[in-house]
Scaffold this active site. Structure first.
Site, PDB file in Angstrom:
ATOM      1  N   THR A  17      27.837  44.345  50.378  1.00  0.00           N
ATOM      2  CA  THR A  17      28.911  44.414  51.370  1.00  0.00           C
ATOM      3  C   THR A  17      28.976  45.798  52.019  1.00  0.00           C
ATOM      4  O   THR A  17      29.263  45.919  53.197  1.00  0.00           O
ATOM      5  CB  THR A  17      30.270  44.100  50.704  1.00  0.00           C
ATOM      6  OG1 THR A  17      30.137  42.918  49.923  1.00  0.00           O
ATOM      7  CG2 THR A  17      31.355  43.904  51.719  1.00  0.00           C
ATOM      8  N   HIS A 113      34.929  52.155  44.791  1.00  0.00           N
ATOM      9  CA  HIS A 113      35.938  51.970  43.744  1.00  0.00           C
ATOM     10  C   HIS A 113      35.299  51.647  42.391  1.00  0.00           C
ATOM     11  O   HIS A 113      36.022  51.459  41.417  1.00  0.00           O
ATOM     12  CB  HIS A 113      36.847  50.818  44.157  1.00  0.00           C
ATOM     13  CG  HIS A 113      36.059  49.571  44.430  1.00  0.00           C
ATOM     14  ND1 HIS A 113      35.283  49.438  45.549  1.00  0.00           N
ATOM     15  CD2 HIS A 113      35.884  48.445  43.709  1.00  0.00           C
ATOM     16  CE1 HIS A 113      34.663  48.268  45.523  1.00  0.00           C
ATOM     17  NE2 HIS A 113      35.012  47.647  44.415  1.00  0.00           N
ATOM     18  N   LYS A 125      26.137  54.732  50.937  1.00  0.00           N
ATOM     19  CA  LYS A 125      26.554  54.066  52.171  1.00  0.00           C
ATOM     20  C   LYS A 125      25.814  54.734  53.312  1.00  0.00           C
ATOM     21  O   LYS A 125      25.852  55.962  53.432  1.00  0.00           O
ATOM     22  CB  LYS A 125      28.065  54.217  52.369  1.00  0.00           C
ATOM     23  CG  LYS A 125      28.904  53.465  51.326  1.00  0.00           C
ATOM     24  CD  LYS A 125      30.398  53.653  51.578  1.00  0.00           C
ATOM     25  CE  LYS A 125      31.209  52.761  50.647  1.00  0.00           C
ATOM     26  NZ  LYS A 125      32.661  52.896  50.881  1.00  0.00           N
ATOM     27  N   ASP A 276      40.932  55.229  46.465  1.00  0.00           N
ATOM     28  CA  ASP A 276      39.810  54.944  45.558  1.00  0.00           C
ATOM     29  C   ASP A 276      38.818  56.113  45.510  1.00  0.00           C
ATOM     30  O   ASP A 276      39.097  57.195  46.038  1.00  0.00           O
ATOM     31  CB  ASP A 276      39.104  53.654  45.987  1.00  0.00           C
ATOM     32  CG  ASP A 276      38.298  53.834  47.261  1.00  0.00           C
ATOM     33  OD1 ASP A 276      38.665  54.701  48.076  1.00  0.00           O
ATOM     34  OD2 ASP A 276      37.303  53.118  47.443  1.00  0.00           O
ATOM     35  N   ASP A 278      36.046  57.017  47.010  1.00  0.00           N
ATOM     36  CA  ASP A 278      35.590  57.728  48.209  1.00  0.00           C
ATOM     37  C   ASP A 278      36.641  57.778  49.316  1.00  0.00           C
ATOM     38  O   ASP A 278      36.343  58.128  50.456  1.00  0.00           O
ATOM     39  CB  ASP A 278      34.286  57.123  48.737  1.00  0.00           C
ATOM     40  CG  ASP A 278      34.425  55.661  49.123  1.00  0.00           C
ATOM     41  OD1 ASP A 278      35.301  54.976  48.561  1.00  0.00           O
ATOM     42  OD2 ASP A 278      33.660  55.195  49.986  1.00  0.00           O
TER      43      ASP A 278
HETATM   44  C1  G16 Z   1      33.581  47.320  50.501  1.00  0.00           C
HETATM   45  C2  G16 Z   1      33.631  46.959  51.954  1.00  0.00           C
HETATM   46  C3  G16 Z   1      34.855  46.153  52.251  1.00  0.00           C
HETATM   47  C4  G16 Z   1      34.958  44.949  51.334  1.00  0.00           C
HETATM   48  C5  G16 Z   1      34.867  45.383  49.905  1.00  0.00           C
HETATM   49  C6  G16 Z   1      34.843  44.241  48.903  1.00  0.00           C
HETATM   50  O1  G16 Z   1      34.618  48.197  50.191  1.00  0.00           O
HETATM   51  O2  G16 Z   1      33.622  48.115  52.756  1.00  0.00           O
HETATM   52  O3  G16 Z   1      34.794  45.773  53.582  1.00  0.00           O
HETATM   53  O4  G16 Z   1      36.165  44.283  51.525  1.00  0.00           O
HETATM   54  O5  G16 Z   1      33.706  46.152  49.716  1.00  0.00           O
HETATM   55  O6  G16 Z   1      33.659  43.589  48.941  1.00  0.00           O
HETATM   56  P1  G16 Z   1      33.283  42.430  47.945  1.00  0.00           P
HETATM   57  O7  G16 Z   1      34.423  41.455  47.958  1.00  0.00           O
HETATM   58  O8  G16 Z   1      32.039  41.886  48.539  1.00  0.00           O
HETATM   59  O9  G16 Z   1      33.099  43.009  46.568  1.00  0.00           O
HETATM   60  P2  G16 Z   1      34.328  49.567  49.437  1.00  0.00           P
HETATM   61  O10 G16 Z   1      35.668  50.213  49.297  1.00  0.00           O
HETATM   62  O11 G16 Z   1      33.726  49.132  48.133  1.00  0.00           O
HETATM   63  O12 G16 Z   1      33.373  50.290  50.282  1.00  0.00           O
END
Ligand code: G16
Length: 539
Positions: A17, A113, A125, A276, A278
């Site tokens: 994601t 997170h 990222k 979180d 970052d």
């Molecule tokens: C990332 C993405 C978000 C997404 C989240 C959860 O957040 O930037 O857009 O909502 O992951 O993703 P999943 O449900 O696929 O685990 P972050 O804060 O981890 O970068």
């Protein structure tokens, strides 16, 4: 000094994601990080003459990885790297610095997170010139290259000193070490009315901000305590630690437990928030009161006029499909554009670039606006404080008034974790195949109106993405099923439950959604296939 290193390809560098996210021990394998970085460079046609932003959330391996990337950048002919001092930068600050400098790309070393440390997770990222994370077409290309890579370029030199601000040279590449906090703070001062917020704190308003031993500690101390005048001690866990002090830096009711305990005690300050690892996620709490991220997005949108940067109007708003429909009702009332996208912040970026939306948010504790191309934890906190300052109302009052005006989406996410990957994939595939038969069927008091996969057709680049399965009920309730794209331990099935009420507005969330949770297990055959009779994590 130039060194060309022969390497063996890995086959698991498909981004999820948000970037590449792996167990730290996976990334520690020989040449793993180097292979990925060289694959990025090769996928974009080389980096000669380009400028990149670089930093991370300070987790384990951050320092070493940054040095490796700097040397590889110089060896590949990059013109300039802008690095956060000591290798630190939050994801939102990085997006801002990238846009401000019109840079060509950037890396934030973070698994967001997810926990850190040698037994935790590491991630990268990768952002492109628009300030957002790379689109799927680019990550697919990187993945293809990573599977056949045979060598990478680096420099055989000693490490660069990242503690001193200012410019230095490595080979022909310029390295600018910046204060990662300063520019970000300047931007926040331009968006919000800091004078009004100073008055709020001068009047005795109290808050706690839990930085969870992660990257936002220095940002929060500078903004809330030093500039806005919140008493010293308002920011908790403000020193970024490599393993986050053992904390799981995920700002939700489960992992930000000490903050939640404080906010639900009699010693609770007026306002509580957490970010979180970052700094892109946020959680908002009032005294003995929790605001769901879906409600938060709806409330911020409804109050846009209170913020100087938005007072002349906003374009529209977007949410991920899994996020509750609360903001949709606000968009309708305000008569602004409204979009539903797949999970992943990158899907909002085209909408922002084309002035279709100003705000966006997700159930996963992410809210933000077009000031950058990432979600922004501190921005959300400042927005809430601004609403409180302007209205004189508490978090609970603001939220309950919102429910009275628009109705309430009772909402909860159920996560079934550490599932066998094959089992999880099969569950989703079989459920998708069964969807057409669900329409018209009744489960307890719930009758299915329609059930279909969520398919997003991007109005800007024309790409089409399928992400998740949605069951709509006749009473406006919904269940969304999808597999997480950020986990590193087997598969995680996320089930999102929503029930819309216009009258019973102050009920217990878990109780209200209990029967819908049962229905979700029944429709998804979750217990039968995974053996789990209930979710592992409820947020
Ligand atoms: C990332 C993405 C978000 C997404 C989240 C959860 O957040 O930037 O857009 O909502 O992951 O993703 P999943 O449900 O696929 O685990 P972050 O804060 O981890 O970068």
């Amino acid at each position: 000094m130039l060194k060309i290193v022969k390497t063996t390809a890995y086959t698991d560098m498909k981004m999820g994601t948000a970037g590449l996210r792996k167990k730290s021990k996976v990334v520690l394998q020989e040449n793993y990080l180097e292979n990925f970085v060289q694959s990025v460079f090769d996928a974009i046609g080389g980096v000669k003459g380009l400028t990149f932003i670089l930093g991370g959330d300070g987790r384990y391996y951050n320092k070493i990885a940054i040095q490796k990337i700097i040397k590889m950048s110089a060896a590949n002919g990059m013109k300039k790297v802008i690095v956060g001092q000591n290798g630190f930068i939050s994801t939102p600050a990085s997006s801002h610095v990238l846009l401000m400098n019109k840079a060509d790309g950037g890396f934030v070393l973070s698994a967001s997170h997810n926990p850190g440390g040698i037994n935790g997770d590491f991630g990268i990222k990768y952002a492109v010139a628009s300030g957002g994370q790379c689109p799927t077409a680019v990550s697919d290309k990187i993945y293809e290259i990573s599977k056949t890579i045979t060598e990478y370029k680096t420099l055989d030199v000693s490490d660069v000193d990242l503690s001193r601000l200012g410019t230095q040279k490595l080979d022909n590449m310029e390295i600018e070490v910046i204060d990662p906090v300063k520019d970000y703070v300047d931007m926040m001062e331009h968006i919000f009315d800091f004078e009004a917020l100073k008055k709020l704190f001068a009047g005795g308003f109290t808050m706690v901000f839990d930085a969870m031993n992660a990257v936002t500690g220095p940002y929060a101390r500078r903004i809330f305590e030093e500039i806005l005048g919140a008493p010293e001690g308002s920011v908790l866990n403000y020193v970024p630690l490599e393993d986050f002090g053992g904390l799981h830096p995920d700002p939700n009711l489960i992992y930000a437990k000490s903050l939640v305990d404080l906010m639900y005690s009699d010693k609770a300050p007026d306002f509580g928030a957490a970010n979180d690892g970052d700094g892109d996620r946020n959680m908002i709490l009032g005294k003995k009161f929790f605001v769901t991220p879906s409600d938060s997005l709806a409330i911020l949108t409804d109050n846009y006029k209170l913020i100087p940067a938005y007072k002349n109007g906003i374009y529209g708003v977007a949410k991920s499909a899994a996020t509750s429909t609360a903001v949709g009702r606000v968009a309708e009332a305000l008569n602004i554009g409204y979009y539903e996208v797949p999970t992943g912040w990158k899907y909002f970026c085209n909408l922002m670039d084309s002035n279709r939306i100003t705000f966006c948010g997700e159930e996963s504790f992410g809210t933000g606006s077009s000031h950058i191309r990432e979600k922004d934890g501190i921005w959300a906190v400042l927005f809430w404080l601004s609403i409180i300052a302007a209205t004189g109302k508490s978090v609970q009052e603001i939220t309950e008034e919102h429910w009275k005006k628009y109705g309430r989406s009772y909402y909860m996410r159920n996560d079934y974790e550490a599932l066998d990957v094959e089992t999880a994939n099969q569950l989703m595939a079989d459920l998708e195949a069964r969807l057409p038969q669900l329409a018209g069927q009744t489960f307890g008091s719930y009758k299915v109106a329609e059930a279909k996969p969520f398919v997003y057709n991007d109005p800007v680049d024309g790409s089409s993405t399928k992400n998740g399965l949605i069951v709509y009920f006749t009473d406006k309730s919904r269940i969304v099923y999808r597999l997480s794209g950020t986990g590193t331990n087997g598969a995680t099935l996320r089930v999102y439950l929503e029930r819309y009420e216009t009258e019973n507005l102050n009920e217990d969330v878990a109780q209200t959604l209990e029967s819908l949770a049962d229905v979700s297990r029944q429709i998804g055959e979750i217990t039968k296939r995974t053996g789990k009779t209930k979710a592992d994590v409820l947020t």
